[in-house]
Write an enzyme that holds these catalytic residues in place. Structure first.
Site, mmCIF file in Angstrom:
data_model
loop_
_atom_site.group_PDB
_atom_site.id
_atom_site.type_symbol
_atom_site.label_atom_id
_atom_site.label_comp_id
_atom_site.label_asym_id
_atom_site.label_seq_id
_atom_site.Cartn_x
_atom_site.Cartn_y
_atom_site.Cartn_z
ATOM 1 N N CYS A 1 -4.778 65.480 14.126
ATOM 2 C CA CYS A 1 -4.055 65.496 15.386
ATOM 3 C C CYS A 1 -2.609 65.200 14.804
ATOM 4 O O CYS A 1 -2.383 65.452 13.828
ATOM 5 C CB CYS A 1 -4.314 64.365 16.517
ATOM 6 S SG CYS A 1 -4.458 62.479 15.749
ATOM 7 N N ASN B 1 -2.483 60.622 13.817
ATOM 8 C CA ASN B 1 -3.470 60.097 13.174
ATOM 9 C C ASN B 1 -3.775 58.783 13.529
ATOM 10 O O ASN B 1 -4.193 57.931 13.133
ATOM 11 C CB ASN B 1 -3.452 60.176 11.768
ATOM 12 C CG ASN B 1 -4.960 60.251 11.135
ATOM 13 O OD1 ASN B 1 -4.780 59.419 9.960
ATOM 14 N ND2 ASN B 1 -5.905 60.265 11.780
ATOM 15 N N CYS C 1 -4.093 57.896 17.370
ATOM 16 C CA CYS C 1 -5.041 57.886 18.757
ATOM 17 C C CYS C 1 -5.992 59.157 18.908
ATOM 18 O O CYS C 1 -7.363 58.442 18.728
ATOM 19 C CB CYS C 1 -4.000 58.465 19.893
ATOM 20 S SG CYS C 1 -2.667 57.324 20.097
ATOM 21 N N ARG C 2 -6.111 60.365 18.786
ATOM 22 C CA ARG C 2 -7.134 61.184 19.125
ATOM 23 C C ARG C 2 -7.871 61.466 17.729
ATOM 24 O O ARG C 2 -9.065 61.182 17.983
ATOM 25 C CB ARG C 2 -6.515 62.640 19.380
ATOM 26 C CG ARG C 2 -5.694 62.456 20.758
ATOM 27 C CD ARG C 2 -5.018 63.772 20.938
ATOM 28 N NE ARG C 2 -3.811 63.897 20.317
ATOM 29 C CZ ARG C 2 -2.872 64.870 19.915
ATOM 30 N NH1 ARG C 2 -3.155 65.812 20.634
ATOM 31 N NH2 ARG C 2 -1.891 64.828 19.480
ATOM 32 N N SER C 3 -7.276 61.582 16.620
ATOM 33 C CA SER C 3 -8.361 62.145 15.542
ATOM 34 C C SER C 3 -8.903 60.986 15.055
ATOM 35 O O SER C 3 -10.225 61.083 14.561
ATOM 36 C CB SER C 3 -7.443 62.765 14.275
ATOM 37 O OG SER C 3 -6.139 62.000 13.934
ATOM 38 N N ASP D 1 -2.576 64.662 24.414
ATOM 39 C CA ASP D 1 -1.970 63.375 23.677
ATOM 40 C C ASP D 1 -1.910 62.409 24.581
ATOM 41 O O ASP D 1 -1.231 62.399 25.592
ATOM 42 C CB ASP D 1 -0.587 63.982 23.129
ATOM 43 C CG ASP D 1 -0.009 62.924 22.216
ATOM 44 O OD1 ASP D 1 -0.427 61.677 22.368
ATOM 45 O OD2 ASP D 1 1.197 62.922 21.784
HETATM 46 P P1 4NP Z 1 -2.238 61.172 18.069
HETATM 47 O O1 4NP Z 1 -1.058 60.558 19.151
HETATM 48 O O2 4NP Z 1 -1.420 62.441 17.692
HETATM 49 O O3 4NP Z 1 -3.327 61.494 18.916
HETATM 50 O O4 4NP Z 1 -2.081 60.089 17.128
HETATM 51 C C1 4NP Z 1 0.259 60.299 18.643
HETATM 52 C C2 4NP Z 1 0.609 59.168 18.342
HETATM 53 C C3 4NP Z 1 2.049 58.956 17.980
HETATM 54 C C4 4NP Z 1 2.912 59.836 18.302
HETATM 55 C C5 4NP Z 1 2.433 60.934 18.999
HETATM 56 C C6 4NP Z 1 1.392 61.263 19.120
HETATM 57 N N1 4NP Z 1 4.173 59.517 18.130
HETATM 58 O O5 4NP Z 1 5.103 60.197 18.621
HETATM 59 O O6 4NP Z 1 4.594 58.390 17.475
#
Ligand code: 4NP
Length: 155
Positions: free
Chosen positions: A9, A12, A14-16, A120
């Site tokens: 993602c 790294n 939340c989703r992945s 997201d």
């Molecule tokens: P992820 O979510 O891609 O699922 O880990 C996010 C975590 C942090 C951010 C964006 C998406 N950020 O902008 O910091």
């Protein structure tokens, strides 16, 4: 050969890492031998543990989760058999990074089920994490179905 799968993602956190934990658990429950890791296309959260909402959502369902955020590296395109992107933006970033002679198959994870991205959840509430948890379970089963040659549960 044991499949080696990298879930990707943006951050790294939340989703992945959730996808990694869920895919590992679903494979274990189905007695399928597989190696799973996760990484981000971005470098904003290097070394961090998964978001607390990801951890609590997994733990509530008895899915063990432990990961330290890292960024996708060139060598991942050779050491993994499959690199699965959470959304189309992640997929496009991966396809830009992918070396010409890469051996990994790089795809949208959702392409194994319904073609949808994992949204997201970072700026939303806990319900968004619950929703993507359910999506990760379905995507894990759909992906594992293709490995075992079984018909997809979505059909
Ligand atoms: P992820 O979510 O891609 O699922 O880990 C996010 C975590 C942090 C951010 C964006 C998406 N950020 O902008 O910091």
């Amino acid at each position: 050969m044991v499949p080696k799968v990298l879930i990707v993602c943006l951050g790294n956190i939340c989703r992945s890492p959730m996808g990694e934990a869920v895919l590992r658990k679903v494979a274990k429950d189905r007695d399928i031998d597989i190696v799973v890791d996760s990484a981000g296309t971005g470098a904003y959260h290097l070394g961090e543990e998964p978001d607390e909402r990801t951890t609590s959502t997994c733990e509530k369902s008895g899915v063990p989760i432990s990961h330290e955020a890292r960024q996708v590296q060139d060598k991942d395109f050779y050491s993994f058999t499959h690199i699965l992107a959470a959304d189309t933006s992640n997929l496009n970033d991966l396809l830009r990074k992918k070396p010409e002679d890469a051996t990994a198959e790089v795809k949208l994870w959702g392409s194994y089920l319904d073609g949808k991205s994992i949204p997201d959840p970072y700026y939303g509430g806990i319900q968004g994490f619950e929703n993507i948890y359910q999506q990760c379970v379905k995507l894990s089963n759909a992906f594992l179905d293709t490995l075992s040659g079984a018909p997809s549960a979505s059909l």
